[in-house]
Design an enzyme around this catalytic site. Sequence first.
Site, mmCIF file in Angstrom:
data_model
loop_
_atom_site.group_PDB
_atom_site.id
_atom_site.type_symbol
_atom_site.label_atom_id
_atom_site.label_comp_id
_atom_site.label_asym_id
_atom_site.label_seq_id
_atom_site.Cartn_x
_atom_site.Cartn_y
_atom_site.Cartn_z
ATOM 1 N N HIS A 1 -4.377 1.369 7.801
ATOM 2 C CA HIS A 1 -2.823 1.879 7.920
ATOM 3 C C HIS A 1 -2.572 2.998 6.964
ATOM 4 O O HIS A 1 -2.191 4.095 7.329
ATOM 5 C CB HIS A 1 -1.856 0.747 7.336
ATOM 6 C CG HIS A 1 -0.438 1.186 7.312
ATOM 7 N ND1 HIS A 1 0.599 0.625 8.553
ATOM 8 C CD2 HIS A 1 0.116 1.929 6.536
ATOM 9 C CE1 HIS A 1 1.700 1.020 7.890
ATOM 10 N NE2 HIS A 1 1.506 1.941 6.869
ATOM 11 N N GLU A 2 -3.355 3.066 5.770
ATOM 12 C CA GLU A 2 -2.961 4.082 4.613
ATOM 13 C C GLU A 2 -3.975 5.264 5.016
ATOM 14 O O GLU A 2 -3.670 6.637 4.910
ATOM 15 C CB GLU A 2 -3.401 3.364 3.296
ATOM 16 C CG GLU A 2 -2.780 2.317 2.746
ATOM 17 C CD GLU A 2 -1.102 2.467 3.011
ATOM 18 O OE1 GLU A 2 -0.652 3.344 3.147
ATOM 19 O OE2 GLU A 2 -0.504 1.394 3.121
ATOM 20 N N GLY B 1 0.873 -1.203 0.179
ATOM 21 C CA GLY B 1 -0.024 0.023 0.002
ATOM 22 C C GLY B 1 0.905 1.264 -0.019
ATOM 23 O O GLY B 1 1.810 1.199 0.380
ATOM 24 N N CYS C 1 6.250 -0.333 7.424
ATOM 25 C CA CYS C 1 6.061 0.985 6.653
ATOM 26 C C CYS C 1 6.958 1.320 6.091
ATOM 27 O O CYS C 1 8.164 1.438 6.577
ATOM 28 C CB CYS C 1 5.285 1.876 7.716
ATOM 29 S SG CYS C 1 4.872 3.514 6.873
ATOM 30 N N LEU C 2 6.661 1.639 4.732
ATOM 31 C CA LEU C 2 7.854 2.018 3.816
ATOM 32 C C LEU C 2 8.462 3.407 4.467
ATOM 33 O O LEU C 2 9.386 3.774 4.092
ATOM 34 C CB LEU C 2 7.377 2.222 2.355
ATOM 35 C CG LEU C 2 6.839 1.069 1.843
ATOM 36 C CD1 LEU C 2 6.025 1.182 0.409
ATOM 37 C CD2 LEU C 2 8.120 0.271 1.662
ATOM 38 N N HIS D 1 -2.135 7.375 7.486
ATOM 39 C CA HIS D 1 -1.141 8.175 6.904
ATOM 40 C C HIS D 1 -1.731 9.516 6.393
ATOM 41 O O HIS D 1 -1.218 10.572 6.454
ATOM 42 C CB HIS D 1 -0.497 7.500 5.589
ATOM 43 C CG HIS D 1 0.533 6.789 5.857
ATOM 44 N ND1 HIS D 1 1.737 7.006 6.565
ATOM 45 C CD2 HIS D 1 0.817 5.484 5.524
ATOM 46 C CE1 HIS D 1 2.790 6.107 6.643
ATOM 47 N NE2 HIS D 1 2.271 4.982 6.149
ATOM 48 N N GLN E 1 2.904 9.778 1.996
ATOM 49 C CA GLN E 1 4.356 9.284 1.943
ATOM 50 C C GLN E 1 4.869 9.909 0.727
ATOM 51 O O GLN E 1 6.158 9.734 0.768
ATOM 52 C CB GLN E 1 4.119 7.734 2.022
ATOM 53 C CG GLN E 1 3.607 7.284 3.081
ATOM 54 C CD GLN E 1 3.413 5.764 3.119
ATOM 55 O OE1 GLN E 1 2.545 5.110 2.528
ATOM 56 N NE2 GLN E 1 4.260 4.814 3.632
HETATM 57 O O1 GNR Z 1 4.171 -2.640 2.422
HETATM 58 C C1 GNR Z 1 3.560 -2.516 3.616
HETATM 59 N N1 GNR Z 1 3.190 -3.686 4.233
HETATM 60 C C2 GNR Z 1 2.500 -3.631 5.444
HETATM 61 C C3 GNR Z 1 2.605 -4.735 6.177
HETATM 62 C C4 GNR Z 1 1.728 -4.806 7.356
HETATM 63 C C5 GNR Z 1 0.808 -3.796 7.507
HETATM 64 C C6 GNR Z 1 0.762 -2.643 6.647
HETATM 65 C C7 GNR Z 1 1.617 -2.454 5.774
HETATM 66 S S1 GNR Z 1 1.672 -1.110 4.628
HETATM 67 C C8 GNR Z 1 3.219 -1.268 3.948
HETATM 68 C C9 GNR Z 1 3.447 -0.304 2.853
HETATM 69 C C10 GNR Z 1 3.212 1.240 3.496
HETATM 70 O O2 GNR Z 1 3.869 1.870 4.378
HETATM 71 N N2 GNR Z 1 1.982 1.889 3.400
HETATM 72 O O3 GNR Z 1 1.707 3.128 3.960
HETATM 73 NI NI NI Z 2 2.879 3.137 5.834
#
Ligand code: GNR
Ligand code: NI
Length: 169
Positions: free
Chosen positions: A133-134, A46, A91-92, A137, A51
């Site tokens: 999660h997104e 995601g 999270c990236l 953000h 980001q």
């Molecule tokens: O790539 C991602 N893997 C992930 C694994 C577990 C819970 C959430 C994520 S999202 C993350 C990519 C990211 O940072 N998206 O904002």
């Molecule tokens: Ni993230």
Amino acid sequence: MAMLEILEFPDPRLRIVAQPVTRFDAALAQLVRDMFETMYAAPGIGLAATQVNVHQRLLVADVSEAHDQPLVLVNPRILAQHGAQTYQEGCLSVPGIFADVDRALAISVEAEDITGKTFMLDASDLLAVCIQHEMDHLQGKLFVDYLSPLKREMVRRKLDKRHRQAATA
Ligand code: GNR
Ligand code: NI
């Protein structure tokens, strides 16, 4: 196509609250293409516009192994949620850090597509984790905000050190 730079914690721009998308134009379509390219290359499941330093309510996701289920959610809103799950998130924008986060098990989301058409999506399990999660953000929130202050401070120090080493390398 272009790869976009991903902001990393504790960059204050990750705290900016995104504004609704109002223009469903060619620039939006291009941004979505670039976000997919950046997400798949990372690799990630995601990516929120926040980001990549675009403060509009837009996210992309693809939790499939074959990378053949791309999803675009513009101006997403959660209409219903139920159940609970705990998932070890990463999270990236917080590279190399993983921690358990509690979230809803299933969500019903309403959003626009890139043409501005409204649609509904029911998501559960990993896709529900990813969308929540997104959407965090887009509100300037990171998964490390759910950790204890002590753990979050350890994460900040670890990434600060890595950023310093990268700057002097
Ligand atoms: O790539 C991602 N893997 C992930 C694994 C577990 C819970 C959430 C994520 S999202 C993350 C990519 C990211 O940072 N998206 O904002
Ligand atoms: Ni993230």
